[in-house]
Every structure is written in structure tokens, then in C-alpha cells.
Design a protein around this motif. Structure first.
Motif, short mmCIF file in Angstrom:
data_model
loop_
_atom_site.label_atom_id
_atom_site.label_comp_id
_atom_site.label_asym_id
_atom_site.label_seq_id
_atom_site.Cartn_x
_atom_site.Cartn_y
_atom_site.Cartn_z
N GLY A 201 0.78 -1.22 0.00
CA GLY A 201 0.00 0.00 0.00
C GLY A 201 0.81 1.27 0.00
N VAL A 202 0.26 2.29 0.64
CA VAL A 202 0.84 3.63 0.66
C VAL A 202 1.44 3.93 2.03
N HIS A 203 2.66 4.49 2.03
CA HIS A 203 3.37 4.79 3.27
C HIS A 203 3.78 6.28 3.27
N PRO A 204 3.00 7.16 3.88
CA PRO A 204 3.39 8.58 3.96
C PRO A 204 4.58 8.76 4.89
N GLN A 205 5.44 9.72 4.55
CA GLN A 205 6.61 10.04 5.36
C GLN A 205 6.50 11.46 5.91
N ASP A 206 7.30 11.77 6.91
CA ASP A 206 7.34 13.14 7.42
C ASP A 206 7.89 14.07 6.34
N PRO A 207 7.42 15.32 6.29
CA PRO A 207 7.87 16.26 5.25
C PRO A 207 9.38 16.51 5.32
N LEU A 208 9.99 16.69 4.15
CA LEU A 208 11.40 17.07 4.07
C LEU A 208 11.48 18.60 4.14
N PRO A 209 12.47 19.14 4.85
CA PRO A 209 12.54 20.61 5.06
C PRO A 209 13.14 21.34 3.88
N PHE A 210 12.56 21.13 2.70
CA PHE A 210 13.10 21.77 1.50
C PHE A 210 12.00 21.78 0.44
N GLY A 211 11.75 22.94 -0.19
CA GLY A 211 10.70 23.04 -1.19
C GLY A 211 11.11 23.95 -2.33
N LEU A 212 10.15 24.33 -3.16
CA LEU A 212 10.47 25.11 -4.35
C LEU A 212 10.94 26.52 -4.00
N GLN A 213 10.37 27.13 -2.97
CA GLN A 213 10.86 28.45 -2.55
C GLN A 213 12.25 28.34 -1.93
N THR A 214 12.48 27.29 -1.17
CA THR A 214 13.80 27.06 -0.59
C THR A 214 14.84 26.91 -1.69
N LEU A 215 14.44 26.21 -2.75
CA LEU A 215 15.35 26.02 -3.88
C LEU A 215 15.70 27.35 -4.54
N GLU A 216 14.74 28.25 -4.64
CA GLU A 216 15.00 29.57 -5.21
C GLU A 216 16.05 30.33 -4.39
N GLU A 217 15.90 30.28 -3.07
CA GLU A 217 16.86 30.96 -2.20
C GLU A 217 18.24 30.34 -2.30
N SER A 218 18.28 29.01 -2.38
CA SER A 218 19.56 28.32 -2.52
C SER A 218 20.21 28.64 -3.86
N ALA A 219 19.39 28.71 -4.92
CA ALA A 219 19.92 29.03 -6.25
C ALA A 219 20.47 30.44 -6.30
N GLN A 220 19.84 31.38 -5.59
CA GLN A 220 20.33 32.75 -5.57
C GLN A 220 21.76 32.81 -5.03
N LYS A 221 22.02 32.06 -3.96
CA LYS A 221 23.36 32.04 -3.38
C LYS A 221 24.35 31.33 -4.29
N ASP A 222 23.96 30.16 -4.80
CA ASP A 222 24.88 29.37 -5.62
C ASP A 222 25.23 30.05 -6.93
N LEU A 223 24.29 30.81 -7.48
CA LEU A 223 24.51 31.46 -8.77
C LEU A 223 24.97 32.91 -8.63
N ASN A 224 25.14 33.36 -7.37
CA ASN A 224 25.58 34.73 -7.09
C ASN A 224 24.67 35.78 -7.74
N LEU A 225 23.38 35.57 -7.59
CA LEU A 225 22.40 36.50 -8.15
C LEU A 225 22.00 37.54 -7.10
N GLU A 226 21.53 38.68 -7.56
CA GLU A 226 21.22 39.77 -6.65
C GLU A 226 19.89 39.59 -5.92
N SER A 227 18.97 38.84 -6.50
CA SER A 227 17.65 38.72 -5.89
C SER A 227 17.08 37.33 -6.11
#
Length: 344
Positions: A201-227
Motif C-alpha cells: 500500500g501507501v506509506h506517507p513520510q514526514d515532510p522534508l525541510p526543503f521546497g520550491l521556494q527554498t530552492l530559489e533561495e539556494s539558487a540565488q546564493k549558488d549562482l551569485n544573483l542579486e535577488s
């Protein structure tokens, strides 16, 4: 009191990222026709209302809707229960939900249950059973209903979208789940929820602390973008060089995901063979193969047109045609798990 009669029927799938809509009709005695499909960013209410005006019949009346939702604070839990006498008493389940919840809505929960292995109703259950419990904050459900009514849509049917999605996937890939499991990755803004589907069957897991907005913030730092806005634009319109750099951008995401994959495999002894991403907006579908590759998995192939035909749907070509529309179409296809929504 007199009420306006329904004048059209549409499909409405709402997430934090997008709203998908389509007109529903009858192309034959056995097939429902899905046409004029469109996807709008969650904040693009003007675009959505323009689509409603263009594609719904003119005249007074409500637009009847097959609606999929996942209100904020909702949970899908797997629990072993002992039912003393049918039907299961949902008020007895509410304390269990409260113990698992990270927040406690003032108005309580709207609760429903299904069999976690077969996806069937537990209305006649008696004795030990394994259940999937859907718990949605009442206030958020009401808020969603008010939003739909504000658009002129009166729900003909309301589904908890993850349940319909997981039911469709379990049914379609049942032969592949005999020896291996599938990870279903449901993207949120700052959290991502993982579900495993296997022969039990189906086994739900606890949420992972990372999402699409988190990815945007991480990409800003990794790509040295201003915003963050620049990072969002880069993620929404990736070129070949950007996609090649995706493994680096996804390294934190992948590390959280891999820990959950390893834990599941260690606890169950079953190997995870594939990853099926859901809730990705049209501009982020490139994330699906990139994330799967980052954790050494594959995205299973799904011929959506063939799937739709098998489940009573005659669909026109979709925007961004592909597997990403499965959760939306599962709301009106016949493969969804039965959701015995009720009130606790």
C-alpha cells in the motif's frame, strides 16, 4: 429559496503553486471529454477568471466543479487501527491526529479514512485494519470552499488530491510494485512530502525541510544573483548550461531525500526503484529527471493519453503535456482511491 442552476462542468485542481482547469463534457456514452485545459500561477486570478468567462456557458448559474484540493495543514497518515464495530468512529481518531499534528486548528479536523493497502472504503471494517487517515483543518477547508464560490464554482465533488493521485499511481504501476517500491515526491513551498507505494500500500513520510521556494533561495546564493526574483526566473527558464548545473543546485534537496529513501529501504527490506514527482508547475518540470538522477532513480514512463483512455477520459492535447497532469486527471478518472470524507 431559489438557487441558480449549474450551467457548466469543469475540473479545478488547486495547489500552492498553480490552479489547473479544464472543461468537462461527454464525448460518448462511455468517455468523459476533457478540453480547453489550462494552468495558471496561483496568484494569476485575472487569468483564471478570463478562462472561466471564455470557456463556461454564458448565463446565470453556478459552474459545477470536480475539485481537487490540499488545504494548508492537511495530513495523510498511515495507522493500524482496531475497529470495535462498523463504521469506524471518526471522533475517536481525532485525538490520534492531534498527537501527530505540528499545529492544532481551533475548529478541529475534517477526517476521512480508507484502507491503506487496497484503497477501498472502511465503512464496514471490523477488527484490525491498516488505514490511511486524511485530516484537513476545518477552517482551511471552508476557506477553500469560499474561494471556489468566489470564482462562481460550486463543487459537485471535492477530493483530497494526494489520495486520488496515489490511488491512480498504485493502480497503474501495480505490476512494477511487486518487487520494488515507488517514491512519490510532492513539492511544496518550503517542504516536500514523500510517499512510498509498494505491494503493502501507501506509506506517507514526514515532510522534508526543503521546497520550491527554498530552492530559489539556494539558487540565488549558488549562482551569485542579486535577488530571489532573478533566481526564480532562472529556474523557470533554464538553459542547457543551467540544467547541467542542476545536480549542484539540488545537492541539499537530494541529501534530505536520500536519507528518507535509505531509511525506508532499511526498515522494509524493499528497494526503491523509481521516483514520480507531483505538484511541479509547468515551468519546473525539468526538476523531475534532475532530482531523480541525483538520487540514482528513474522517473517511470507514463503514457498519459493511454492512461486517460483506459480510465474513461477523452482528452485534448494538454499544455505541457506529460505525466505532470496525472494528479489533475485522476480527480475525474475512475482510478482514484475512494475518499470517504466525513466529519469528526
Amino acid at each position: 429559496m431559489f438557487e441558480r442552476a449549474p450551467r457548466s462542468t469543469i475540473l479545478v485542481h488547486t495547489t500552492t503553486h498553480f490552479v489547473r482547469v479544464a472543461s468537462i463534457g461527454r464525448s460518448s456514452s462511455s468517455l468523459q471529454e476533457v478540453r480547453n485545459a489550462a494552468e495558471f500561477a496561483a496568484e494569476d486570478e485575472a487569468g483564471l477568471k478570463a478562462w472561466l468567462e471564455e470557456n463556461c456557458e454564458e448565463g446565470p448559474g453556478w459552474i459545477a466543479g470536480f475539485c481537487g484540493m490540499q488545504p494548508l495543514g492537511s495530513m495523510l497518515l498511515r495507522e493500524d487501527l482496531v475497529v470495535r464495530e462498523p463504521p469506524p468512529k471518526l471522533d475517536a481518531i481525532a485525538p490520534l491526529v492531534d498527537r501527530r499534528a505540528r499545529s492544532h486548528p481551533e475548529e478541529g479536523w475534517q477526517i476521512g479514512i480508507v484502507d491503506a493497502i487496497q484503497g477501498t472504503s472502511l465503512a464496514q471494517a471490523n477488527g484490525p485494519c491498516t488505514a490511511l487517515i486524511v485530516a484537513m483543518p476545518r477552517s482551511e477547508v471552508r476557506k477553500h470552499q469560499e474561494t471556489l464560490l468566489g470564482w462562481g464554482v460550486r463543487p459537485r465533488q471535492m477530493e483530497f488530491t494526494p489520495l486520488a493521485t496515489l490511488g491512480a499511481l498504485k493502480s497503474h504501476f501495480s505490476d512494477d510494485l511487486t518487487d520494488a517500491a515507488m517514491a512519490v515526491c510532492e513539492f511544496g513551498d518550503r517542504e516536500t512530502t514523500l510517499y512510498f507505494i509498494d505491494r503493502k500500500g501507501v506509506h506517507p513520510q514526514d515532510p522534508l525541510p526543503f521546497g520550491l521556494q527554498t530552492l530559489e533561495e539556494s539558487a540565488q546564493k549558488d549562482l551569485n544573483l542579486e535577488s530571489v526574483e532573478e533566481a526564480r526566473a532562472a529556474l523557470d527558464n533554464p538553459d542547457e548550461d543551467f540544467v547541467r548545473r542542476a545536480p549542484r543546485l539540488l545537492r541539499i534537496f537530494a541529501s534530505h531525500l536520500r536519507l528518507t529513501l535509505d531509511y525506508y529501504e532499511h526498515q522494509t527490506g524493499r528497494v526503491v526503484g523509481s521516483l514520480f514527482p507531483v505538484n511541479l508547475p509547468a515551468t519546473r518540470t525539468w526538476l523531475a529527471p534532475s532530482l531523480a538522477q541525483a538520487v540514482d532513480l528513474v522517473v517511470p514512463h507514463l503514457d498519459l493519453m493511454d492512461w486517460a483512455n483506459q480510465h474513461g477520459l477523452d482528452i485534448e492535447p494538454l499544455p505541457n503535456e506529460g505525466e505532470g497532469w496525472l494528479p489533475t486527471l485522476a480527480l475525474v478518472g475512475d482510478a482514484s482511491l475512494t475518499n470517504d470524507e466525513s466529519t469528526s
